[in-house]
Scaffold this active site. Structure first.
Site, short mmCIF file in Angstrom:
data_model
loop_
_atom_site.label_atom_id
_atom_site.label_comp_id
_atom_site.label_asym_id
_atom_site.label_seq_id
_atom_site.Cartn_x
_atom_site.Cartn_y
_atom_site.Cartn_z
N GLU A 146 -25.67 -86.05 -70.41
CA GLU A 146 -25.69 -85.69 -71.83
C GLU A 146 -24.51 -86.30 -72.59
O GLU A 146 -24.18 -85.84 -73.68
CB GLU A 146 -25.68 -84.16 -72.01
CG GLU A 146 -26.54 -83.38 -71.03
CD GLU A 146 -28.03 -83.67 -71.15
OE1 GLU A 146 -28.43 -84.49 -72.00
OE2 GLU A 146 -28.82 -83.10 -70.37
N ASP B 24 -33.08 -92.99 -73.58
CA ASP B 24 -33.70 -92.54 -72.34
C ASP B 24 -34.77 -93.55 -71.92
O ASP B 24 -35.59 -93.98 -72.75
CB ASP B 24 -34.37 -91.18 -72.53
CG ASP B 24 -33.37 -90.05 -72.64
OD1 ASP B 24 -32.26 -90.17 -72.07
OD2 ASP B 24 -33.68 -89.03 -73.29
#
Length: 492
Positions: free
Chosen positions: A189, A328
């Site tokens: 993250e 991502d």
């Protein structure tokens, strides 16, 4: 063409939490198989083409240890093969159900061809799992590989001893699978708290990613962090958000395949986006030719955006500039059907526009490094702080995780011999501490599943440290959840 505009680094972060044996639909193994089929297989195909052409430093590829474990796992390989067979059957059924519409009839045929190719790839290129495939790209320099902690925990909320254990274990796992210990990581993250660079340096980490606001938007150079020689690279949000942001981006264009609209009779997606306010039954059928035309425009738009940004940075700083865009991996293919084709188009078009395309390592070697910086506590989540993983909605989970860590450090003490029960207890704790569970709760995305997963692994840990039947329980849990066979509790 010789690069003259500046340097561009594409970073893609591949991650899913541990899913085998924990449900199938709508959340669970199905999530893994969809991402595998629609993102990981196409990414390997893309990299194969670049590798065959002798291209080096094409992109920086993050693969979390827990994802690599799933893509190597014999159970997952077997059940994914079954899933691909069902995909072929669903496509055959769709060809009958959709035969009245020429576009949909051809879409069904294309789905079947894709499923067949995926099955062939799994039976040949992937037959021993992902690691041999990935190692070939690392060995020949096609990619720079980023590693990370074992189960993708939000590191700022970990006790320093557990944080160090998870990171060392994750880097060790990648070295075992790939034969290379990564010098760079994708911090889960992009979570950071001041001082973490010291632990990175001890673990041999030389570079990591942060989000652009951590550097106050000045992402045109890597920077050393604090008093260390560890480099941080910042995501350029002006460029990155052109593709995908919390509010907009290319995948939402009307011509692209709609991720959210299903024909539930066959489990396939027959529609294009059509319009943001158009109800699913009213969406137009997907038209690959229309999508391809739009894709060419978006490749050009992104290349123009990168070049414009590089020129702006050169004018502002009077030096050769750098842009880092990071996403991502699952965006390309799984979430955005046309994403892999867009990605390849961009990576081929940027050099033609005079942009050097390289990895984070390549950018550092080329001298894109500035002075030291003190980073704030930060992440790439909402607000660029820790609220997604440490906010009011997940306060109970944060408290539970803190208590779990206390019990872990109290009850799992070093021993002279390896102990399978203690090893499995640590494994369950690591799975409970995955950052995904809090993210899913905060974002209200399969929140019940996320809470259940965190609770199950915590309860298993407690059983393994207190139950008189712990030997049997350890064997039972190990049969389901053993992503890291090398995990040794004594290292904690």
């Amino acid at each position: 063409m010789t690069a003259s505009e500046g340097t561009f680094c594409l970073v893609v972060h591949s991650h899913l939490p541990w899913l085998p044996h924990h449900g199938s639909w709508p959340v669970g193994e199905e999530w893994l198989y969809q991402a595998w089929a629609h993102s990981y297989l196409p990414m390997v195909d893309l990299l194969d083409r670049f590798a065959d052409e002798g291209k080096r430093d094409v992109l920086t590829l993050g693969v979390t240890p827990v994802l690599a474990a799933q893509l190597d796992d014999p159970y997952s390989l077997r059940t994914f093969h079954d899933w691909l067979g069902h995909w072929q059957l669903r496509a055959q059924q769709a060809s009958t159900l959709w035969r009245g519409d020429p576009l949909l009839r051809e879409l069904a045929a294309a789905e079947h061809r894709t499923a067949m190719r995926a099955s062939e790839a799994l039976e040949t290129r992937w037959r021993h799992g992902f690691s041999p495939v990935l190692r070939s790209f690392v060995d020949n320099g096609t990619v720079e590989l980023l590693g990370g902690p074992l189960t993708h925990p939000f590191q700022p909320l970990l006790d320093p001893r557990i944080r160090a254990f998870a990171l060392r274990g994750g880097l060790d796992d990648t070295a075992l699978r790939i034969g290379h210990r990564p010098e760079g990581i994708w911090a889960p993250e992009c979570g950071y708290e001041p001082g973490m660079e010291v632990g990175y340096a001890r673990a041999g980490v030389r570079r990591f990613m942060v989000d652009g606001p951590s550097l106050k938007g000045d992402t045109s150079q890597a920077r050393t962090v604090g008093d260390s020689d560890v480099l941080c690279f910042g995501r350029d949000l002006e460029v990155t958000y052109r593709v995908w942001s919390p509010k907009a981006g290319y995948p939402g264009h009307a011509a692209y395949r709609d991720f959210h609209t299903w024909d539930h009779r066959v489990g396939l997606k027959p529609s294009r986006v059509t319009g943001k306010t158009v109800e699913p039954p009213d969406k137009a059928p997907y038209d690959p030719a229309l999508a391809a035309d739009t894709l060419r425009l978006h490749v050009k738009d992104f290349v123009d955006t990168v070049v414009t940004r590089l020129r702006e940075l050169r004018g502002r700083h009077d030096r050769e500039p750098m842009v880092v865009a990071a996403y991502d991996t699952e965006l390309f293919g799984h979430w955005w059907h046309e994403g892999p084709a867009w990605l390849e188009g961009v990576l081929r078009a940027l050099p033609e526009a005079g942009v050097r395309v390289t990895t984070l390592r390549g950018a550092a070697e080329a001298g894109h490094v500035g002075g030291a910086v003190d980073l704030p506590a930060s992440s790439w989540g909402s607000g660029k702080d820790w609220r997604v993983w440490d906010g009011e909605q997940v306060a109970d989970m944060v408290d539970a995780n803190a208590a779990l860590q206390e019990r872990l450090l109290k009850h799992v003490q070093p021993g002279t011999a390896r102990d399978a029960v203690r090893d499995q207890a640590v494994m369950e704790a690591m799975l409970a501490l995955s950052s995904d569970w809090a993210f899913m709760v905060t974002k209200d995305s399969a929140a019940d599943y996320a809470r259940r997963r965190a609770r199950v692994h915590t309860e298993r840990f407690d059983a393994l440290i207190s139950s008189p039947d712990r030997e049997r329980l350890a064997a039972e849990y190990r049969a389901q959840d053993r992503p890291f066979g090398h995990l040794d509790a004594r290292n904690l």
